[in-house]
Design an enzyme around this catalytic site. Structure first.
Site, PDB file in Angstrom:
ATOM      1  N   GLY A 151    -120.127  98.683  24.465  1.00 51.29           N
ATOM      2  CA  GLY A 151    -119.112  98.157  25.363  1.00 51.29           C
ATOM      3  C   GLY A 151    -117.982  97.475  24.618  1.00 51.29           C
ATOM      4  O   GLY A 151    -117.705  97.757  23.451  1.00 51.29           O
ATOM      5  N   THR A 182    -122.648  89.050  29.089  1.00 54.26           N
ATOM      6  CA  THR A 182    -122.206  88.772  27.738  1.00 54.26           C
ATOM      7  C   THR A 182    -122.100  87.266  27.521  1.00 54.26           C
ATOM      8  O   THR A 182    -121.878  86.529  28.464  1.00 54.26           O
ATOM      9  CB  THR A 182    -120.809  89.400  27.590  1.00 54.26           C
ATOM     10  OG1 THR A 182    -120.910  90.750  27.981  1.00 54.26           O
ATOM     11  CG2 THR A 182    -120.292  89.297  26.185  1.00 54.26           C
TER      12      THR A 182
END
Length: 312
Positions: free
Chosen positions: A209, A179
């Site tokens: 997520g 990320t």
């Protein structure tokens, strides 16, 4: 030195020193330095924290070294599904998109949701139609593909597993990314956070997520802190990791450092959570904790020298 500050991350995980070549390491350091200094200059010129984190994450999405936008990982169906969130600490407004396939910069779509819709989170085709109606171009899904990511998918398929970019250790650096995110405090004292991701290699199509969920992977509140997370998304969701930092500061009077230590070093590992986060509090203090081998990270105060790190 000003208390205006930006911090960014490009993912946390088992970034093995032995497998990251000096040339590749230099690429990461240069990319992180360029992006954090771009945000730093914006802050110095009076830009809002919200504008600064949006632009920093857009630049991270454009960099194929990281798992967001161009260079995003593949799903089990060999496509890319992208998630992003932005949150404004002044108003507590947030905007997010999940599972988008045809928007070059998901963070810009999330910003549109924040500013031009009554909603917080839009997903899939609805999010894409909303963004397209407001002038965002649709792109082919293969824009996000890179040979390294396809090799990573093949490796995960052969092993029969869904891989966090930072799972196996020691991890070949080509299989580690994560990320991306940014947090900032501007000259007016306002906080903002943004997070964006391609998710997990070989993930089930439709998996979402922590990244686009306010309070899980992204949170900002002028009363306390701005946070962007990276790591085992499911655990960050179950612990509401980003909001937990704020709550510990607000209700337990913990310092930024102590709140981050509690969450990243105690609470997350208890549930098998690996990764880290970046945070800046209302005073302009910065914390960049991680419980993994490394985290691509950088921060810079207005008017000062930037700092970039990968390992401990």
């Amino acid at each position: 030195m000003s208390n205006a500050v930006i911090a960014i991350h490009g993912g946390a995980g088992a970034i093995s020193r032995t497998s990251l070549s000096p040339e590749r390491e230099k690429e990461y350091v240069e990319a992180l330095a360029f992006i954090v200094e771009t945000g730093q200059h914006m802050l110095e010129q009076g830009a809002s924290a919200l504008d600064v984190v949006t632009e920093a994450v857009r630049l991270l999405e454009e960099c194929p070294l990281f798992n967001a936008g161009i260079g995003a990982v593949f799903t089990a169906d060999e496509t890319h599904e992208l998630d992003a969130c932005v949150m404004d600490g002044y108003s507590l407004h947030a905007g997010a998109v999940a599972g988008v396939k045809h928007l070059r910069n998901p963070v810009l779509a999330a910003r549109l949701v924040l500013e031009q819709s009554p909603h917080v989170l839009l997903m899939g085709e609805g999010a894409e139609r909303f963004a397209a109606d407001r002038g965002m171009a649709r792109v082919n899904n293969d824009l996000f593909s890179t040979p390294e990511r396809l090799a990573q998918l093949r490796q995960a398929q052969a092993a029969g597993e869904t891989q966090l970019d930072h799972s196996a250790a020691p991890l070949d650096e080509q299989t580690k990314m994560g990320t991306v995110g940014a947090v900032a405090r501007d000259l007016a004292g306002n906080l903002a956070a943004a997070t964006s991701t391609g998710g997990m290699t070989n993930k089930l199509p439709g998996r979402v997520g922590d990244s686009p969920l306010p309070g899980a992977g992204c949170y900002a509140n002028n009363a306390s802190v701005a946070v962007s997370c990276t790591g085992t998304g499911e655990v960050f969701m179950r612990t509401l990791a980003a909001y937990d930092i704020s709550a510990l500061m607000e209700y337990s009077d913990l310092s930024l450092h102590d709140a981050c230590e509690r969450v990243v070093m105690e609470k997350l590992p208890t549930l098998g959570g690996s990764g880290g986060l970046i945070a800046v509090d209302r005073e302009g203090n910065v914390a960049l904790p991680f419980n993994s081998e490394g985290m691509y990270r950088a921060y810079a105060y207005a008017g000062d020298t930037s700092s970039v790190g990968i390992y401990r």
